[in-house]
Design a protein around this motif. Structure first.
Motif, PDB file in Angstrom:
ATOM      1  N   ILE A  15      -7.728   4.159  -8.986  1.00  0.00           N
ATOM      2  CA  ILE A  15      -7.671   5.293 -10.337  1.00  0.00           C
ATOM      3  C   ILE A  15      -6.508   5.205 -10.853  1.00  0.00           C
ATOM      4  O   ILE A  15      -6.538   4.812 -12.188  1.00  0.00           O
ATOM      5  CB  ILE A  15      -6.561   5.971  -9.215  1.00  0.00           C
ATOM      6  CG1 ILE A  15      -6.111   7.344 -10.595  1.00  0.00           C
ATOM      7  CG2 ILE A  15      -5.520   5.808  -9.137  1.00  0.00           C
ATOM      8  CD1 ILE A  15      -5.980   8.938  -9.683  1.00  0.00           C
ATOM      9  N   LYS A  16      -6.096   3.221 -11.113  1.00  0.00           N
ATOM     10  CA  LYS A  16      -5.277   2.874 -11.791  1.00  0.00           C
ATOM     11  C   LYS A  16      -6.151   1.335 -12.017  1.00  0.00           C
ATOM     12  O   LYS A  16      -5.406   0.601 -11.326  1.00  0.00           O
ATOM     13  CB  LYS A  16      -4.056   2.711 -12.167  1.00  0.00           C
ATOM     14  CG  LYS A  16      -3.230   3.865 -12.571  1.00  0.00           C
ATOM     15  CD  LYS A  16      -1.384   3.322 -12.136  1.00  0.00           C
ATOM     16  CE  LYS A  16      -0.750   5.273 -12.087  1.00  0.00           C
ATOM     17  NZ  LYS A  16       0.537   4.314 -11.479  1.00  0.00           N
ATOM     18  N   VAL A  64       5.679  -4.571  -2.300  1.00  0.00           N
ATOM     19  CA  VAL A  64       6.591  -3.303  -2.002  1.00  0.00           C
ATOM     20  C   VAL A  64       7.652  -3.765  -0.370  1.00  0.00           C
ATOM     21  O   VAL A  64       7.297  -4.319  -0.225  1.00  0.00           O
ATOM     22  CB  VAL A  64       5.718  -1.815  -1.332  1.00  0.00           C
ATOM     23  CG1 VAL A  64       4.919  -1.566  -2.725  1.00  0.00           C
ATOM     24  CG2 VAL A  64       4.897  -2.038  -0.610  1.00  0.00           C
ATOM     25  N   SER A  65       8.368  -3.153  -0.841  1.00  0.00           N
ATOM     26  CA  SER A  65       9.980  -2.870   0.398  1.00  0.00           C
ATOM     27  C   SER A  65       9.814  -1.277   0.964  1.00  0.00           C
ATOM     28  O   SER A  65       8.804  -0.177   0.405  1.00  0.00           O
ATOM     29  CB  SER A  65      10.940  -2.732   0.466  1.00  0.00           C
ATOM     30  OG  SER A  65      10.958  -2.360  -1.189  1.00  0.00           O
ATOM     31  N   ARG A  66      10.056  -1.217   1.785  1.00  0.00           N
ATOM     32  CA  ARG A  66      10.495  -0.180   2.995  1.00  0.00           C
ATOM     33  C   ARG A  66      11.649   1.000   1.823  1.00  0.00           C
ATOM     34  O   ARG A  66      12.401   0.570   1.430  1.00  0.00           O
ATOM     35  CB  ARG A  66      10.871   0.045   4.655  1.00  0.00           C
ATOM     36  CG  ARG A  66      11.241   0.898   4.892  1.00  0.00           C
ATOM     37  CD  ARG A  66      11.537   1.056   6.222  1.00  0.00           C
ATOM     38  NE  ARG A  66      12.319   1.673   6.753  1.00  0.00           N
ATOM     39  CZ  ARG A  66      11.632   2.965   7.808  1.00  0.00           C
ATOM     40  NH1 ARG A  66      10.273   2.248   7.889  1.00  0.00           N
ATOM     41  NH2 ARG A  66      12.376   3.932   8.537  1.00  0.00           N
ATOM     42  N   ASN A  67      10.770   2.194   2.095  1.00  0.00           N
ATOM     43  CA  ASN A  67      11.884   3.103   0.741  1.00  0.00           C
ATOM     44  C   ASN A  67      10.826   3.098  -0.284  1.00  0.00           C
ATOM     45  O   ASN A  67      12.058   4.207  -1.293  1.00  0.00           O
ATOM     46  CB  ASN A  67      13.241   3.416   1.664  1.00  0.00           C
ATOM     47  CG  ASN A  67      13.496   3.363   2.494  1.00  0.00           C
ATOM     48  OD1 ASN A  67      13.013   4.709   3.658  1.00  0.00           O
ATOM     49  ND2 ASN A  67      14.708   3.057   3.034  1.00  0.00           N
ATOM     50  N   GLN A  68      10.360   2.372  -0.210  1.00  0.00           N
ATOM     51  CA  GLN A  68      10.344   2.420  -2.883  1.00  0.00           C
ATOM     52  C   GLN A  68       8.667   3.250  -2.243  1.00  0.00           C
ATOM     53  O   GLN A  68       8.007   3.988  -1.635  1.00  0.00           O
ATOM     54  CB  GLN A  68       9.277   0.860  -2.895  1.00  0.00           C
ATOM     55  CG  GLN A  68       8.435   0.451  -4.007  1.00  0.00           C
ATOM     56  CD  GLN A  68       8.574  -0.773  -4.318  1.00  0.00           C
ATOM     57  OE1 GLN A  68       8.743  -1.763  -3.162  1.00  0.00           O
ATOM     58  NE2 GLN A  68       7.299  -0.747  -4.947  1.00  0.00           N
ATOM     59  N   THR A  69       9.156   3.829  -3.439  1.00  0.00           N
ATOM     60  CA  THR A  69       8.719   5.152  -4.092  1.00  0.00           C
ATOM     61  C   THR A  69       7.523   4.127  -4.661  1.00  0.00           C
ATOM     62  O   THR A  69       7.394   3.798  -5.421  1.00  0.00           O
ATOM     63  CB  THR A  69       8.827   6.367  -5.114  1.00  0.00           C
ATOM     64  OG1 THR A  69      10.055   6.418  -4.655  1.00  0.00           O
ATOM     65  CG2 THR A  69       7.680   7.187  -5.002  1.00  0.00           C
ATOM     66  N   ALA A  71      -3.590   4.213  -1.931  1.00  0.00           N
ATOM     67  CA  ALA A  71      -4.694   5.170  -1.880  1.00  0.00           C
ATOM     68  C   ALA A  71      -3.822   6.538  -2.898  1.00  0.00           C
ATOM     69  O   ALA A  71      -4.410   7.430  -3.115  1.00  0.00           O
ATOM     70  CB  ALA A  71      -5.126   5.723  -0.725  1.00  0.00           C
ATOM     71  N   ASN A  72      -2.657   6.534  -2.507  1.00  0.00           N
ATOM     72  CA  ASN A  72      -2.218   8.001  -2.953  1.00  0.00           C
ATOM     73  C   ASN A  72      -0.509   8.086  -3.519  1.00  0.00           C
ATOM     74  O   ASN A  72      -0.031   6.758  -3.442  1.00  0.00           O
ATOM     75  CB  ASN A  72      -3.036   9.584  -2.145  1.00  0.00           C
ATOM     76  CG  ASN A  72      -2.124  10.293  -2.799  1.00  0.00           C
ATOM     77  OD1 ASN A  72      -1.779  10.278  -4.326  1.00  0.00           O
ATOM     78  ND2 ASN A  72      -2.749  11.443  -2.461  1.00  0.00           N
ATOM     79  N   SER A 108       2.857   4.455  -6.948  1.00  0.00           N
ATOM     80  CA  SER A 108       2.226   5.716  -7.330  1.00  0.00           C
ATOM     81  C   SER A 108       0.900   5.833  -6.999  1.00  0.00           C
ATOM     82  O   SER A 108       0.328   4.050  -6.360  1.00  0.00           O
ATOM     83  CB  SER A 108       2.418   5.822  -8.472  1.00  0.00           C
ATOM     84  OG  SER A 108       2.299   4.328  -9.586  1.00  0.00           O
ATOM     85  N   ALA A 109      -0.210   6.167  -7.026  1.00  0.00           N
ATOM     86  CA  ALA A 109      -1.659   6.005  -6.546  1.00  0.00           C
ATOM     87  C   ALA A 109      -1.827   5.237  -7.691  1.00  0.00           C
ATOM     88  O   ALA A 109      -1.932   4.554  -8.501  1.00  0.00           O
ATOM     89  CB  ALA A 109      -2.775   6.927  -6.888  1.00  0.00           C
ATOM     90  N   GLY A 110      -2.934   3.497  -7.202  1.00  0.00           N
ATOM     91  CA  GLY A 110      -3.007   2.674  -7.867  1.00  0.00           C
ATOM     92  C   GLY A 110      -2.343   1.971  -7.871  1.00  0.00           C
ATOM     93  O   GLY A 110      -3.021   0.876  -8.628  1.00  0.00           O
TER      94      GLY A 110
END
Length: 317
Positions: free
Chosen positions: A184-185, A128-133, A78-79, A135-137
């Motif tokens: 958003i994407k 996704v995995s822990r500590n991964q950055t 969501a963000n 992006s919205a969408g």
């Protein structure tokens, strides 16, 4: 493994839940299907119908909003933020506590900074995995029914300073209708007048499946555009004749073993775009199911032979 019988039929999306919600003005945009309806960095986390709101009188402990759709439906961040928790070892009926106390099932927890966090529960799987950055969408998982759940849905929470707040109202104040605004994407392509080819044929067959008579010729000409506008008017959308992230989720229909007619032909057409060479006969039998499963495996999707929203996204790209 989630039971396919839990899947829910797609219905018209709700757009009015959340007492006292204030819908923020949406900035003018070039085209409703070209960009997300979003007033800032926030995005709709999934597509579907709202089945339970935030702390209703009958469930005062319910700290989020539930959005239901088919198993495998895409879940988006969501963000932008950092993944601070992931759970992937749950199953339907699992009553063990998850990432947060009182929550069950597979889940993802994201820290967005400035005191905001979002929680995504009952997932089929996490991407996704822990500590991964993220992006919205960005796709972070697939909708499921793990944990204490009666059917496939996303349990979505927004926390401000570690306190749950109403997700519907929070997003509405940012120009987003939870469950129905384009992400958003968006992962859906845009189709418009002048386009040709197999993707157009898929859309034309889906229009026929909705009872909107359309010639299946792969030519997005005036006749096809008129059919799209008729479909959009029937669904309460802006009737501009474009098929994009706002229109696709309402146009696609679930297809599974035993499905027949135009919806099955649309799925077969979509699979043939990716080289499967199926006979487009409107009978989604064992051969079509096997092709679907092969396609899903190749795309890293849930391999169940069921053409739901996430599989449709990949088919029409």
């Amino acid at each position: 493994m989630p039971n396919p019988s839990f899947r829910m039929n797609r219905r018209r999306l709700f757009a009015g839940l959340g007492a006292g919600a204030v819908i923020a003005a949406v900035p003018a945009i070039a085209h409703a299907d070209d960009v997300a309806i979003n007033a800032g960095a926030w995005s709709n986390p999934t597509m579907g119908r709202i089945t339970s709101g935030f702390k209703p009188p009958s469930r005062p402990y319910h700290a989020g909003t539930d959005v239901a759709n088919s198993q495998g439906t895409a879940i988006w961040a969501a963000n932008a933020g950092t993944v601070i928790g992931v759970r992937t070892n749950s199953y339907p009926g699992d009553m063990r506590d998850g990432l947060l106390p009182g929550r069950t099932g597979n889940a993802v927890l994201i820290d967005h900074g400035n005191g905001y966090k979002t929680y995504y529960g009952h997932l089929y799987s996490a991407a996704v995995s822990r500590n991964q950055t993220v992006s919205a969408g960005q796709v972070i998982g697939a909708m499921g029914t793990t944990g204490n759940s009666t059917g496939p849905h996303l349990h979505f929470e927004v926390h401000q300073s570690n306190t749950p707040i109403n997700p519907y109202t929070f997003l509405a104040n940012r120009g987003i209708t939870l469950g129905s605004s384009a992400p958003i994407k968006g992962s859906w392509p845009n189709l418009r007048r002048g386009n040709t080819g197999g993707r157009v044929r898929v859309a034309q067959r889906l229009l026929n499946a909705h009872g909107v008579s359309t010639v299946v010729d792969g030519d997005f000409g005036p006749g096809c555009e008129a059919s799209v506008k008729a479909f959009q008017r029937a669904k309460g959308l802006v009737a501009d004749g474009w098929i994009g992230p706002v229109s696709w989720p309402l146009l696609v229909l679930d297809v599974r073993s035993g499905s027949s007619g135009s919806r099955a032909k649309a799925a077969q057409q979509g699979l043939n775009r990716h080289g499967y060479g199926l006979l487009i006969d409107g009978d989604f039998g064992s051969v079509s199911v096997a092709a679907c499963r092969s396609f899903q495996k190749a795309k890293g999707l849930v391999v169940d032979g069921w053409v739901g929203q996430l599989t449709w996204m990949a088919l029409v790209k």
